[in-house]
Design an enzyme around this catalytic site. Structure first.
Site, PDB file in Angstrom:
ATOM      1  N   SER A  56      19.440  19.943  70.108  1.00  0.00           N
ATOM      2  CA  SER A  56      20.264  19.024  71.003  1.00  0.00           C
ATOM      3  C   SER A  56      18.973  18.643  72.171  1.00  0.00           C
ATOM      4  O   SER A  56      18.164  19.394  72.447  1.00  0.00           O
ATOM      5  CB  SER A  56      21.584  19.472  71.739  1.00  0.00           C
ATOM      6  OG  SER A  56      21.204  20.622  72.503  1.00  0.00           O
ATOM      7  N   ASP A  93      19.956  16.324  67.438  1.00  0.00           N
ATOM      8  CA  ASP A  93      21.196  15.993  67.336  1.00  0.00           C
ATOM      9  C   ASP A  93      21.613  15.398  68.678  1.00  0.00           C
ATOM     10  O   ASP A  93      21.195  15.677  69.802  1.00  0.00           O
ATOM     11  CB  ASP A  93      21.816  17.676  67.761  1.00  0.00           C
ATOM     12  CG  ASP A  93      23.311  17.804  67.610  1.00  0.00           C
ATOM     13  OD1 ASP A  93      24.001  16.823  66.843  1.00  0.00           O
ATOM     14  OD2 ASP A  93      24.130  18.610  68.233  1.00  0.00           O
ATOM     15  N   ASP A 115      22.593   8.741  68.633  1.00  0.00           N
ATOM     16  CA  ASP A 115      24.069   8.417  68.849  1.00  0.00           C
ATOM     17  C   ASP A 115      24.234   7.411  69.978  1.00  0.00           C
ATOM     18  O   ASP A 115      24.168   7.388  71.042  1.00  0.00           O
ATOM     19  CB  ASP A 115      24.332   9.800  69.525  1.00  0.00           C
ATOM     20  CG  ASP A 115      26.060   9.773  69.879  1.00  0.00           C
ATOM     21  OD1 ASP A 115      26.646   8.652  69.891  1.00  0.00           O
ATOM     22  OD2 ASP A 115      26.508  10.874  70.253  1.00  0.00           O
ATOM     23  N   GLU A 147      26.297   6.967  64.541  1.00  0.00           N
ATOM     24  CA  GLU A 147      27.954   7.330  64.783  1.00  0.00           C
ATOM     25  C   GLU A 147      28.679   6.337  65.198  1.00  0.00           C
ATOM     26  O   GLU A 147      28.304   5.244  66.069  1.00  0.00           O
ATOM     27  CB  GLU A 147      27.918   8.467  65.837  1.00  0.00           C
ATOM     28  CG  GLU A 147      29.363   8.792  66.233  1.00  0.00           C
ATOM     29  CD  GLU A 147      29.544  10.082  67.154  1.00  0.00           C
ATOM     30  OE1 GLU A 147      28.478  11.159  66.918  1.00  0.00           O
ATOM     31  OE2 GLU A 147      30.615  10.363  67.712  1.00  0.00           O
ATOM     32  N   GLY A 235      31.671  18.371  66.225  1.00  0.00           N
ATOM     33  CA  GLY A 235      33.037  19.076  66.669  1.00  0.00           C
ATOM     34  C   GLY A 235      33.822  19.883  65.764  1.00  0.00           C
ATOM     35  O   GLY A 235      34.995  19.883  66.008  1.00  0.00           O
ATOM     36  N   SER A 237      33.805  23.323  65.335  1.00  0.00           N
ATOM     37  CA  SER A 237      33.666  24.784  65.475  1.00  0.00           C
ATOM     38  C   SER A 237      35.409  24.987  65.296  1.00  0.00           C
ATOM     39  O   SER A 237      36.364  24.228  65.676  1.00  0.00           O
ATOM     40  CB  SER A 237      33.438  25.162  66.717  1.00  0.00           C
ATOM     41  OG  SER A 237      32.002  25.243  66.720  1.00  0.00           O
ATOM     42  N   ASN A 277      29.060  20.037  61.828  1.00  0.00           N
ATOM     43  CA  ASN A 277      28.210  20.457  62.841  1.00  0.00           C
ATOM     44  C   ASN A 277      29.146  21.617  63.512  1.00  0.00           C
ATOM     45  O   ASN A 277      30.274  21.451  64.005  1.00  0.00           O
ATOM     46  CB  ASN A 277      28.170  19.494  63.820  1.00  0.00           C
ATOM     47  CG  ASN A 277      27.112  18.254  63.619  1.00  0.00           C
ATOM     48  OD1 ASN A 277      26.807  18.448  62.242  1.00  0.00           O
ATOM     49  ND2 ASN A 277      26.749  17.571  64.383  1.00  0.00           N
ATOM     50  N   ILE A 278      28.462  22.745  63.661  1.00  0.00           N
ATOM     51  CA  ILE A 278      29.019  23.834  64.486  1.00  0.00           C
ATOM     52  C   ILE A 278      28.076  24.486  65.358  1.00  0.00           C
ATOM     53  O   ILE A 278      26.841  24.925  65.164  1.00  0.00           O
ATOM     54  CB  ILE A 278      29.451  24.928  63.371  1.00  0.00           C
ATOM     55  CG1 ILE A 278      30.355  24.519  62.479  1.00  0.00           C
ATOM     56  CG2 ILE A 278      29.811  26.226  64.011  1.00  0.00           C
ATOM     57  CD1 ILE A 278      30.707  25.078  61.242  1.00  0.00           C
ATOM     58  N   ASP A 279      28.343  24.628  66.591  1.00  0.00           N
ATOM     59  CA  ASP A 279      27.591  25.136  67.915  1.00  0.00           C
ATOM     60  C   ASP A 279      28.687  26.200  68.675  1.00  0.00           C
ATOM     61  O   ASP A 279      28.296  27.450  68.965  1.00  0.00           O
ATOM     62  CB  ASP A 279      27.126  24.138  68.632  1.00  0.00           C
ATOM     63  CG  ASP A 279      26.162  24.745  69.647  1.00  0.00           C
ATOM     64  OD1 ASP A 279      25.916  25.836  69.694  1.00  0.00           O
ATOM     65  OD2 ASP A 279      25.729  24.012  70.705  1.00  0.00           O
TER      66      ASP A 279
HETATM   67  P1  13P Z   1      31.379  22.228  68.328  1.00  0.00           P
HETATM   68  O1  13P Z   1      31.164  22.244  69.792  1.00  0.00           O
HETATM   69  O2  13P Z   1      32.602  21.929  67.805  1.00  0.00           O
HETATM   70  O3  13P Z   1      30.696  23.465  67.773  1.00  0.00           O
HETATM   71  O4  13P Z   1      30.521  21.074  67.851  1.00  0.00           O
HETATM   72  C1  13P Z   1      28.973  20.871  67.740  1.00  0.00           C
HETATM   73  C2  13P Z   1      28.457  19.663  67.438  1.00  0.00           C
HETATM   74  O5  13P Z   1      28.995  18.851  67.196  1.00  0.00           O
HETATM   75  C3  13P Z   1      26.983  19.478  67.623  1.00  0.00           C
HETATM   76  O6  13P Z   1      26.650  18.130  67.508  1.00  0.00           O
HETATM   77  O1  G3H Z   2      27.143  18.358  70.483  1.00  0.00           O
HETATM   78  C1  G3H Z   2      26.740  19.186  71.153  1.00  0.00           C
HETATM   79  C2  G3H Z   2      25.982  20.340  70.757  1.00  0.00           C
HETATM   80  O2  G3H Z   2      27.202  21.536  70.789  1.00  0.00           O
HETATM   81  C3  G3H Z   2      24.994  20.730  71.806  1.00  0.00           C
HETATM   82  O3  G3H Z   2      25.253  20.965  72.876  1.00  0.00           O
HETATM   83  O4  G3H Z   2      23.822  19.853  74.482  1.00  0.00           O
HETATM   84  O5  G3H Z   2      25.131  22.041  75.522  1.00  0.00           O
HETATM   85  O6  G3H Z   2      23.015  21.837  73.654  1.00  0.00           O
HETATM   86  P1  G3H Z   2      24.099  21.114  74.194  1.00  0.00           P
HETATM   87 ZN    ZN Z   3      27.950  16.733  68.159  1.00  0.00          ZN
END
Ligand code: 13P
Ligand code: G3H
Ligand code: ZN
Length: 332
Positions: A56, A93, A115, A147, A235, A237, A277-279
């Site tokens: 990101s 990202d 985006d 997007e 999003g 997670s 996507n999972i963060d």
């Molecule tokens: P989460 O916050 O649900 O993990 O989503 C991450 C994401 O969409 C990164 O682009």
């Molecule tokens: O979509 C967002 C990701 O979770 C990245 O988050 O901008 O805090 O690195 P960040």
């Molecule tokens: Zn995202």
């Protein structure tokens, strides 16, 4: 100028083609540091899953773009060393400008997201097309994610008050005019650990929030209009309650946490959704383990002694996602 092929990376085209056909989704995991990257690679090699490594704008600021690029190159070599080289994509990202996308492409990214979802439709089309034209004209084709629709939620550089679902009536025109390789859509997911307001949810008798279902009707409508076209879910997670509980047990405060239930992601992965996507789940797993070590061993001050358990837990989490949720295990 470095091409991603020199680094041993791949773009998303072939991975998405197979994922849509095979009814599974490729994991897109964010990374900012070595432990996260080691865990991702260990889990994906062990489960024989392709993977998209996501960087990101916040990660670039935190870790430095050059560091991250060499780390991704290191990840390719690491997967070979572990005995099973897997396809690895290095993806930007939430790119927010042409210049950022160009800079990533020129330093070895194999895929970028532009985006423009917060822009008026025509401006989103123009910006996305500009990135696509540049990315696709490289000697080695770089894939582009666009997007349509806005996700609610707040992360460092990704913020929106309210979500706006993707309008199925716009998707064909957007894809045709821009030439994107995949499309991120908004069907109720959002970034972060509080994906829905408590008033949108019901509660179990233990007080755990149960979220409303995703808008699969919108997804189906989009699939009808773009048959076989790769769709992306941000999003995604699940915000596992076990991690939230550990964090709170050891002094954290994460009230009203709620994510996307795994069975809904399983259903999405079987559709045209081919990138998930999972963060946030990784952040929760790491934080839970670090808090536990700090609390149980107050005399510990060697970072390896708390980052190590955090890395092990992350690896478990990613392997579980690949195997039991996304269906990407065994597809590399
Ligand atoms: P989460 O916050 O649900 O993990 O989503 C991450 C994401 O969409 C990164 O682009
Ligand atoms: O979509 C967002 C990701 O979770 C990245 O988050 O901008 O805090 O690195 P960040
Ligand atoms: Zn995202």
């Amino acid at each position: 100028m470095t091409s991603y092929k020199e680094l041993g990376l791949v773009n998303t085209v072939e991975l998405f083609r197979k994922a849509v056909k095979g009814g599974y989704a490729i994991p897109a995991y964010n990374f900012n540091n070595m432990e996260q990257l080691q865990a991702i690679i260990q889990a994906c090699v062990e489960t024989k899953s392709p993977v998209i490594l996501q960087v990101s704008a916040g990660a670039r600021k935190y870790a430095n773009q050059t560091m991250l690029r060499y780390m991704a190159q290191g990840a390719v070599e690491y997967s070979k060393e572990l005995g099973y080289p897997i396809p690895i994509v290095l993806h930007l990202d939430h790119g927010d400008s042409f210049e950022l996308c160009k800079s990533c492409i020129e330093t070895g990214f194999s895929s970028v997201m532009i985006d423009g979802s917060h822009l008026p439709y025509d401006e989103n089309v123009a910006l996305t097309k500009k990135v696509v034209d540049f990315a696709h004209s490289q000697k080695d084709y770089v894939s582009v994610e666009g997007e349509l629709g806005v996700l609610a939620g707040v992360e460092d550089d990704v913020a929106a008050e309210k979500s706006h679902y993707t309008q199925p009536s716009e998707v064909q025109d957007f894809v045709k005019k821009t030439g994107v390789d995949s499309l991120a859509i908004s069907i109720g997911t959002s970034h972060g650990r509080t994906k829905f307001k408590p008033e949108q949810c019901t509660r179990t008798k233990d007080g755990i929030l149960i979220p409303p279902p995703l808008r699969f009707d919108i997804l189906e409508e989009i699939e009808k209009r773009l048959p076989g076209f790769p769709i992306v879910l941000h999003g995604s997670s699940s915000v596992p309650i076990e991690y939230v509980k550990i964090i709170e047990q050891y002094g954290g405060k994460l009230s009203d946490s709620v994510g996307i239930p795994e069975e809904q992601l399983r259903k999405a992965a079987k559709s045209a959704v081919c990138k998930i996507n999972i963060d946030s789940d990784g952040r929760l797993a790491m934080t839970a383990m670090i808090r536990k070590v700090f609390s149980e061993k107050p005399d510990e001050f060697d970072p390896r002694k708390y980052l190590g358990p955090a890395r092990d837990e992350l690896k478990k989490l990613y392997a579980h996602k690949n195997q039991d949720v996304l269906g990407s295990a065994g597809q590399a």
